[in-house]
Design a protein around this motif. Structure first.
Motif, short mmCIF file in Angstrom:
data_model
loop_
_atom_site.label_atom_id
_atom_site.label_comp_id
_atom_site.label_asym_id
_atom_site.label_seq_id
_atom_site.Cartn_x
_atom_site.Cartn_y
_atom_site.Cartn_z
N LEU A 230 0.83 -1.19 0.00
CA LEU A 230 0.00 0.00 0.00
C LEU A 230 0.88 1.25 0.00
O LEU A 230 0.60 2.23 -0.70
N LEU A 233 2.32 1.67 -3.42
CA LEU A 233 1.33 2.21 -4.36
C LEU A 233 1.20 3.73 -4.17
O LEU A 233 1.21 4.50 -5.14
N ARG A 514 -1.73 -0.72 -10.41
CA ARG A 514 -1.75 -1.22 -9.02
C ARG A 514 -1.03 -2.56 -8.90
O ARG A 514 -0.51 -2.89 -7.85
N LEU A 515 -1.03 -3.33 -9.98
CA LEU A 515 -0.38 -4.64 -9.91
C LEU A 515 1.14 -4.51 -9.82
O LEU A 515 1.83 -5.45 -9.42
N VAL C 18 -9.90 -14.97 -11.91
CA VAL C 18 -8.80 -14.13 -11.40
C VAL C 18 -8.49 -14.54 -9.96
O VAL C 18 -9.39 -14.85 -9.18
N HIS C 19 -7.22 -14.55 -9.64
CA HIS C 19 -6.79 -14.77 -8.27
C HIS C 19 -5.74 -13.76 -7.90
O HIS C 19 -4.78 -13.56 -8.64
N VAL C 20 -5.92 -13.06 -6.77
CA VAL C 20 -4.85 -12.18 -6.28
C VAL C 20 -4.70 -12.35 -4.77
O VAL C 20 -5.64 -12.73 -4.08
N VAL C 22 -2.54 -13.13 -0.92
CA VAL C 22 -2.12 -14.24 -0.08
C VAL C 22 -2.80 -14.09 1.27
O VAL C 22 -3.02 -12.97 1.74
N VAL C 23 -3.13 -15.21 1.91
CA VAL C 23 -3.73 -15.14 3.24
C VAL C 23 -2.62 -15.00 4.27
O VAL C 23 -2.35 -15.89 5.07
N GLU C 29 -6.76 -13.02 0.17
CA GLU C 29 -6.76 -13.44 -1.23
C GLU C 29 -8.18 -13.31 -1.76
O GLU C 29 -9.16 -13.45 -1.02
N ILE C 31 -10.60 -14.65 -4.99
CA ILE C 31 -10.78 -15.55 -6.12
C ILE C 31 -12.07 -15.12 -6.81
O ILE C 31 -13.11 -15.03 -6.17
N LEU C 32 -11.96 -14.83 -8.09
CA LEU C 32 -13.14 -14.38 -8.83
C LEU C 32 -13.44 -15.36 -9.95
O LEU C 32 -12.56 -15.72 -10.73
N LEU C 86 -7.27 -2.32 -2.20
CA LEU C 86 -6.16 -2.52 -3.14
C LEU C 86 -6.32 -3.85 -3.87
O LEU C 86 -6.20 -3.93 -5.09
N ARG C 87 -6.60 -4.91 -3.12
CA ARG C 87 -6.69 -6.23 -3.75
C ARG C 87 -7.89 -6.29 -4.71
O ARG C 87 -7.80 -6.86 -5.78
N SER C 89 -9.13 -3.78 -6.34
CA SER C 89 -8.76 -2.99 -7.52
C SER C 89 -7.77 -3.77 -8.38
O SER C 89 -7.77 -3.64 -9.60
N GLN C 90 -6.93 -4.57 -7.74
CA GLN C 90 -5.97 -5.37 -8.52
C GLN C 90 -6.70 -6.41 -9.36
O GLN C 90 -6.29 -6.69 -10.47
N MET C 92 -9.55 -5.94 -10.66
CA MET C 92 -10.02 -5.15 -11.79
C MET C 92 -8.89 -4.93 -12.80
O MET C 92 -9.09 -5.04 -14.01
N VAL C 94 -6.19 -6.80 -13.28
CA VAL C 94 -5.84 -8.05 -13.97
C VAL C 94 -6.78 -8.23 -15.15
O VAL C 94 -6.36 -8.54 -16.27
N PRO D 29 -5.91 -22.17 -7.24
CA PRO D 29 -6.96 -21.54 -6.41
C PRO D 29 -8.38 -21.76 -6.94
O PRO D 29 -9.33 -21.65 -6.19
N PHE D 30 -8.51 -22.06 -8.25
CA PHE D 30 -9.87 -22.19 -8.77
C PHE D 30 -10.41 -23.60 -8.64
O PHE D 30 -11.52 -23.88 -9.03
N PRO D 45 -8.75 -20.27 5.91
CA PRO D 45 -7.97 -21.14 5.00
C PRO D 45 -7.43 -20.34 3.81
O PRO D 45 -7.75 -19.17 3.65
N GLU D 46 -6.62 -21.01 2.99
CA GLU D 46 -6.18 -20.39 1.74
C GLU D 46 -6.52 -21.34 0.59
O GLU D 46 -6.44 -22.55 0.75
N PHE D 72 1.53 -17.88 4.80
CA PHE D 72 0.26 -18.49 5.20
C PHE D 72 0.53 -19.55 6.27
O PHE D 72 1.19 -20.55 6.01
#
Lengths: 548, 305, 99, 554
Positions: A230, A233, A514-515, C18-20, C22-23, C29, C31-32, C86-87, C89-90, C92, C94, D29-30, D45-46, D72
């Motif tokens: 953050l 960014l 942002r990436l 899409v995945h961005v 980390v936990v 994280e 997952i879309l 932030l995540r 938007s990321q 978006m 990707v 992840p998917f 979880p992750e 993690f």
């Protein structure tokens, strides 16, 4: 019709009398360490104005401990003047009944206790100042009777060497030496020959060798390991949307990870944008280690500093083209000149804060903690006395007024929520409550709305200087205030209106991806990288070790 | 070495916690108070034995550290812990300490046999919680904001029905966690006034000496070196919230370099590790005494930072 | 730990997975997955209890600005609203990069 | 300094190492596979369970990268992540056996077993280790430790099994974390607050100086890529798990009562005069020693009274065609940290030595001697000297010996009449292809002592006991352990100290039937997840992942 017998040197006589009372323990300016308490009890009188050196790095710790231990039956009701209230004994002086009144600038390290002491009436505040303001008053209405300061070394004649951490010693001494005040100096070492003379013997009355070297903290060191995406960014946005946009040439950075991130992005992201040589060659800033990569990469022409930084000594010595270094090879700092430069000579100040209200006023006073100001308000304000011009300065000039002049860029970088998940953007500053509790004349605001030209959050940049009404200014702040109570007043439509006017910019408007906001983008990711960049010249304190 | 000694109150007692206590000290206390301490779970259901045992454990550790040349620069007790704190800073002697603790425990045991207790709310600010309490508090439904251990973890004290009402409101207002504590006494609230009064009478006859170091006050969150403030804290702290959060903030301004946590347990581990991330910290409960000494001596020598 | 569910009416169907993130501590994280509805669903597992209204605000503000349509799964280990934003938007970005 | 591997997350690390646009993630992840054990314990979880499997090319070489996400849950290995690693390695093995070269790389960033799934973690790690040992016969198995968490716990043993280990100077490697040693052995043994001590002892530079890692390189993606390619092409192998004689010779010269400085140890390490070691079978003696469940059953099954051995903590004997081996307490042992039967430096290497000798002796025989491991190990040894020398390597030597014996055709049975905890169990028990246990409530079976687990997870002992009571994933008792399906047989009517003929016969029969069950069966560890209990309840997630990997591999 002046009285012929009027004594125009009564202060001098008073000083001489006091000094005479102490002759038994003074040997040609020098006093033995074990006689320190007796000395103070002899030279200081009740109701004296006493300056105790304690800036936010260097502390006259031996003298402050000694003062806190004097007999309060002999010495009481002192009026203390201190730029920084940093050490426990600074407040013990009040708790022990030795002093009652305090004029100061910064009390961050003692902010919890000082608040309690004010509310319980143990301590009365004269006023809270900026550094420069306090120094100025030493020459007007707060001239001291006694000053207690620290130096590294003295020679047998009584000349002083203050070295890297010259800080505010000269300005304090000068206010006493030429106005009949008594100058008492603690030194860590007495030597035959000084590396250089920072303060002439003439200005000094007493020298005491301290029992241990004065306390010094690595206050400005930020471990790059702890910089977040953050912050990266926001740094990228600031570089594109402010540094580049306004062609900023000279800058002061506040302490913190936000600005450390920017420093570490210059040699990477800045280079990618082709900005090297085009922006920020001139700095007024403490020698923070996170500047090393930018220096080594050729970004920086000059750095003047308020004080030193632990571990940076060798590096600074080896880079006299960049830093202010004496013939002896050690850095010369000066807080008063630094503040002066910060106020008048800079294009831009970039800092962080703990709270910003709906108008754009900001403060670091929260939760009943009275931390004071330090130097940020000098650097973070528009000096109306400024007359010289620069591109950045001119770029903020309103176009509709033929007599208008430019403005200093004052930038606040904050995340909308702090790490404890409390909003940074608030309806009312906590400082308003503290004003009432501490009975202050003014709300302790660090930087006023009218001086703030830009606010950067993780959502985008608000160009406040472009707004033409308080309503528009508030809308601009709301548009980048995330989901704080203020931010929720904004919506997509308002946001887009402001974007179209150029009052708000999102990362996409600035072409910031942002990436790309990754830690990999930092020129140094940890302390070891800084050491490598410095070619081994930077020597970080042990607590930062994280490699084998 | 500049150390802050922290003494917790009850809640983390466990069987066999007195195993390593000096036996002559144990016998001294048993004779003085005419009680027998078994150091088992059964014992710790009894307020008197519980509180005396905790103080005994803390006094034993204080004695052992002092015998090895370690002295505090700051002491902070939490609730019952203030007695050992006052002892550690030299203000309260052993005999009076144990007599006071016994008296306090007896008074507490008999004060509120049922219907009263304490609760905890996490995730609301003091202002938010004070507002909720003001909506419920009533002479027939007494409930008060009590101990403040962290900025967002605040205790309630009062009648259980009233506490439960506040907890429900708190949850609705976004509290992340609410719970009723297993404490049968509405400690640290105005409901404890009669007990404080009795303690006060007793303390008036006791000489509280000037402390050798800074004492952090439970009932104001501030620091003092004056015996009269310590005396007031010992007698009246049960009426006021423990402002532990504030005590710890004030303690940071004194810049201790070492934090010594006395047993039992480690109730403040989280807040202490946040507040004192750069200082050496030790939990005496976690080490045998010689290990603790080893660490303290090493830190004293300053072999590393 | 708390499980949250949200639904938002949205207008920009996504076509990519899409995945961005980390936990990790203070992070999350996302997952879309594309869906065929006229709304987005969000199944959130968060380690910080008591922040439902904050989540609702963050998501409303995001979808108000970027009405991405799909099924979101979020595993959150105590991220601040800034990091959540932030995540999101990321995600978006990707999608934008892949267009 | 601009192309850091360390700064990337696990997925990015894998992608960064591979040639552009060649990376392809398996079970990502998917695929909707998360750990089934975390949510019930209120832990977020992750989607990849902290393990990323990525196929692709590195400088045109076919590789599979297994990358562990250190941020993690501390990179802890649980059931899902573990199964992803095992199945990926299995396919890699298969491909290589079929003549198709695929080079496996593991990026370690792990504290070892994930405590919330401790029992699964331990099983998974032993299965991972088994695969690595077999794979090494075909291709170098390369380990990378960029740093941050480093490699600890059971996974440190795994690192020692790798053909080659490449690190940066920000990596640390050790079996027991300093906090755990402090908890178990006291602050005088290891002060976990002493950063310098930790870096000096466990940091990559010291590890490089004493043979624990192979190369310390700059934290730079390109540096990693070229070093890896070079390692593959030159087929580098340090054979770290087969330096038994070297280390047994070294350990003999070491004074366990004296805490070595790093410099002293480095000197010692450089001047070892190596000689061969062989341990004779245990013999009867007239001197009764302290008994333990392990010793008790060794003596019952071998009929050697007061069994005595030249290494007093390791008993072995060939009786009626079976090789029995047990690790036992020795209250006067000069290594203070093994006096309760823990597996220490000498124990791991000695067990390896015994098994290696057996493999050697039987190498040309068609029928290999079955091995019966009697398991009673309260843990590995927690000590400073142990970590400095690298106790994880000693345990790895033993793991390797057992696995190679099994893979060579020795049937290996573990019989558990006592404790089976942590690294001790990995080294001495978990490489067997059948586990048998007594149903005795005195048996503790887990990855970490309760005290340490409580401290590491910031819980009180009571809270921990409450949390673990009904969760087989992290239970401490054998009954719950059985629910995982990893036991071949739980003997219900014999107790740990029974000595009746009846009891002995029951145990012998159980061992015999386990051995006959192994007739014409795979020499791997697949029984544990293929049996009925495992399939129906104990290892459901494991099997799901194995299926998915089969589908996605090609």
């Amino acid at each position: 019709m002046t009285n012929k017998n009027h004594n125009w040197a009564s202060q001098r006589d008073e000083k001489n009398l006091r000094m005479a009372n102490a002759t038994s323990i003074i040997n040609n300016k020098f006093v033995r360490t074990e006689n320190a308490k007796e000395l103070l009890e002899t030279l200081i009188q009740p109701n004296d104005r006493v300056v105790l050196e304690g800036d936010n790095q260097k502390q006259a710790s031996f003298l402050s401990e000694t003062l806190a231990s004097v007999d309060c039956a002999r010495i009481h009701d002192l009026h203390m003047i201190m730029s920084s209230v940093s050490r426990p004994e600074h407040l013990d002086i009040f708790e022990n009944g030795i002093a009652t009144k305090l004029d100061f600038s910064f009390a961050g390290p003692q902010s919890n206790r000082i608040s309690k002491m004010i509310s319980s009436g143990i301590l009365k505040i004269g006023d809270i100042h900026t550094y420069l303001e306090l120094y100025a008053r030493l020459f007007v209405d707060l001239t001291p009777n006694v000053v207690l300061v620290a130096a590294d070394k003295a020679d047998k004649q009584g000349n002083l060497y203050t070295g890297y951490n010259t800080e505010e010693t000269p300005v304090i001494i000068e206010s006493a030496a030429f106005k009949n005040g008594i100058v008492i100096v603690q030194v860590s070492e007495i030597v035959d020959k000084l590396p250089r003379v920072d303060i002439p013997s003439d200005w000094v009355d007493i020298i005491i060798q301290s029992d241990k070297p004065y306390q010094l903290e690595p206050l400005f060191t930020r471990d790059p390991q702890n910089i977040t995406e953050l912050q990266i960014l926001m740094g990228m946005m600031a570089i594109r949307g402010i540094y580049e946009k306004h062609h900023v040439q000279s800058v002061n950075h506040g302490i913190g990870f936000n600005t450390a991130a920017i420093e570490l992005l210059l040699p990477t992201y800045g280079n990618q944008l082709g900005l090297k040589g085009k922006i920020v060659p001139y700095w007024e800033v403490n020698p923070t280690p996170t500047l090393i990569p930018a220096i080594e990469n050729g970004w920086i022409k000059s750095i003047h500093s308020f004080g030193g930084e632990v571990g940076m000594e060798q590096y600074i010595s080896a880079r006299p083209d960049v830093f202010f270094v004496g013939k002896d090879g050690t850095m010369r700092s000066n807080r008063a000149y630094g503040q002066m430069a910060g106020q008048y000579a800079l294009d831009m100040f970039v800092g962080s804060t703990l709270q910003i209200d709906k108008y754009g006023n900001s403060s670091t006073v929260t939760n009943g903690r009275l931390s004071g100001f330090g130097g940020a308000p000098n650097m973070g304000s528009n000096p109306t006395g400024r007359r010289h011009s620069s591109t950045a300065w001119q770029s903020l000039k309103p176009t509709d007024n033929p007599l208008a002049k430019g403005q200093k860029l004052v930038v606040q970088i904050v995340e909308t929520y702090n790490s404890a998940k409390k909003p940074v953007f608030v309806e009312h500053l906590d400082a308003e409550k503290v004003q009432k509790e501490a009975n202050l004349e003014n709300v302790p605001i660090m930087i006023y709305s009218e001086d703030t030209t830009h606010i950067v959050t993780e959502e985008g940049i608000a160009y406040l200087y472009k707004t033409n009404s308080m309503t528009e200014r508030q809308e601009a702040i709301e548009a980048i205030a995330g989901v704080t109570p203020l931010g929720l007043r904004s919506n997509a439509k308002k946001l887009n209106q402001l974007r179209n006017k150029g009052i708000v910019a999102l990362p996409e408007d600035l072409k910031v991806n942002r990436l790309a906001a990754k830690r990999s983008l930092l020129a140094a990711k940890n302390m070891e990288d800084l050491v490598k960049w410095s070619k081994g010249l930077y020597n970080p304190p042990a607590k930062f070790r994280s490699w084998s | 070495m500049k150390s802050l000694w922290i003494f917790p109150g009850q809640g983390y007692q466990h069987a066999n916690m007195l195993t390593h206590v000096d036996s002559s000290l144990l016998h001294y206390v048993e004779n003085l108070l005419e009680i027998h301490l078994n150091d088992n779970v059964q014992d710790y259901l009894d307020y008197v034995k519980l509180q005396v045992s905790i103080s005994l454990l803390q006094v034993d550790q204080v004695d052992k550290l002092i015998a090895k040349g370690f002295y505090p620069q700051l002491v902070a007790g939490h609730s019952l812990g203030i007695f050992a704190a006052a002892y550690a800073c030299g203000s309260l002697d052993k005999e009076n300490l144990f007599k006071l603790v016994k008296l306090r425990a007896q008074l507490m045991q008999n004060a509120y046999p049922y219907e009263y207790g304490m609760g905890i709310v996490t995730g609301l600010t003091l202002n938010q919680l004070e507002f909720l309490v003001s909506q419920v508090n009533h002479s027939s439904m007494p409930v008060y904001v009590s101990n403040q251990n962290t900025p967002d973890q605040i205790a309630l004290s009062g009648k259980l029905t009233a506490i439960r009402k506040v907890l429900v409101l708190a949850k609705k207002s976004g509290a992340s966690k609410t719970l009723v504590l297993k404490v049968p006494v509405p400690s640290h609230s105005p409901l404890m006034k009669p007990i404080a009064h009795s303690l006060c009478e007793k303390l008036d006859k006791i000489n509280i000496r000037t402390p050798n170091c800074v004492y952090l006050i439970n009932s104001s969150g501030y620091s003092t070196r004056k015996p009269e403030f310590i005396k007031k804290d010992l007698s009246e702290s049960l009426i006021y919230p423990v402002y532990f959060n504030s005590m710890i903030s004030i303690a940071t301004d004194f810049k201790p370099d070492t934090i010594i946590n006395f047993p039992p347990g480690s109730p403040f581990r989280k807040i202490l590790s946040q507040q004192f991330s750069e200082q050496h910290q030790i939990y005496l409960d976690q080490h045998i005494f010689d290990d603790s000494l080893f660490l303290l001596n090493k830190w004293k020598r300053g072999l590393y930072k | 730990m708390e499980k949250l569910y949200f639904k938002f009416t949205t207008t920009q169907p996504v076509t990519k997975f899409v995945h961005v993130g980390v936990v990790a501590s203070g992070d999350l994280e996302i997952i879309l997955r594309p869906n065929n509805h006229s709304y987005s669903t969000l199944n959130i597992i968060t380690g910080s209890d008591g922040f439902k209204s904050t989540w609702s605000n963050v998501l409303s503000r995001f979808f108000d600005r970027y009405p991405l349509q799909g099924d979101f799964e979020i595993n959150d280990f105590g991220a601040t609203p800034g990091v959540v934003n932030l995540r999101l938007s990321q995600v978006m970005e990707v999608l934008k990069n892949e267009q | 300094m601009n192309n850091s591997l360390l700064e990337l997350n696990a997925r990015e690390r894998a992608v960064a190492l591979l040639d552009k646009d060649t990376a392809q993630e398996l079970i990502g992840p998917f695929d909707n596979i998360i750990s089934p054990h975390l949510i019930p314990q209120n832990i977020v979880p992750e989607s990849d369970d902290g393990v990323i499997i990525m196929k692709g090319q590195l400088k045109h070489l076919n590789c599979v990268i297994i990358s562990i996400e250190g941020s993690f849950q501390g990179g802890g290995i649980g059931e899902v992540g573990g199964a992803k690693i095992v199945s990926a390695l299995e396919h890699t093995l298969l491909d290589n056996k079929n003549g198709e070269k695929v080079y496996p790389l593991i990026i370690f960033d792990t504290g070892g077993v994930r405590l919330q799934e401790a029992n699964y973690g331990l099983l998974s790690i032993s299965e991972i280790q088994n695969m690595i040992i077999e794979l090494k016969q075909y291709v170098p198995v390369i380990g990378l430790i960029p740093g941050r968490v480093g490699s600890f716990g059971g996974m440190s043993i795994t690192t020692a099994l790798m053909s080659y280990i490449i690190t940066t100077d920000k990596a640390r490697i050790g079996l027991n974390g300093p906090e755990v040693i402090e908890q178990e052995a006291g602050a005088r043994e290891f002060d976990s607050s002493d950063k310098n001590l930790i870096w000096n002892t466990l940091g990559a530079k010291q590890r490089k100086a004493t043979g624990i890692v192979d190369e310390v390189i700059d934290d730079d993606v390109d540096a990693f890529r070229s070093t890896i390619a070079k390692t593959i092409l030159e087929k580098k192998d340090s054979n770290r798990d087969q330096q038994v004689n070297f280390y047994l010779s070294l350990i003999e010269t070491l004074d366990p009562a004296h805490m070595l400085t790093t410099q002293e140890y480095t000197n010692l390490y450089r001047h070892v005069s190596v000689h061969d070691h062989h341990l004779n079978s245990a013999i009867p003696s007239d001197y009764p020693t302290i008994t333990s469940r392990g010793r008790h059953w060794f003596e019952q099954l071998t009929q050697i009274k007061n069994a005595h051995s030249d290494i007093p903590t390791v008993l072995h004997a060939l009786v009626n065609g079976y090789e029995y081996i047990s690790i036992v307490p020795d209250k006067n042992n000069n290594f203070p940290r093994v006096r309760h039967g823990e597996v220490g430096l000498k124990e791991g290497y000695t067990v390896a030595n015994v098994i290696n000798d057996l493999i050697d002796r039987d190498k040309d025989k068609k029928t290999k001697t079955p091995i019966v491991i009697i398991v009673d190990v309260p843990s590995q040894a927690y000590g400073y000297n142990e970590e400095l020398v690298g106790i994880h390597m000693s345990l790895a030597a033993s793991v390797s010996a057992y696995a190679r014996a099994r893979q060579a055709g020795h049937k290996i049975i573990s019989f558990i009449p006592g404790d089976a905890v942590s690294g001790g169990f990995l080294a001495h028990g978990l490489q067997s292809n059948r586990l048998i246990a007594l149903n005795d409530s005195s048996i503790t079976i887990q990855a970490m002592s309760k005290e340490s687990a409580a401290r590491i997870t910031n819980r009180s002992l009571q809270e921990l006991e409450q949390a673990t009571k009904n969760t087989p994933a992290m239970a401490y008792d054998i009954k719950n352990y059985q629910k995982l399906g990893s036991l071949f047989y739980l003997i219900s009517n014999v107790k740990s100290y029974d000595s009746s003929d009846y009891a002995i016969n029951i145990v012998k029969n159980a061992i015999n039937s386990a051995i006959s069950d192994l007739e014409n069966k795979p020499t791997d560890l697949s029984f544990r997840y293929n049996n009925k209990i495992a399939k129906e309840s104990g290892r459901v997630a494991t099997n799901k992942i194995r299926l998915l990997m089969d589908k996605q591999w090609n």
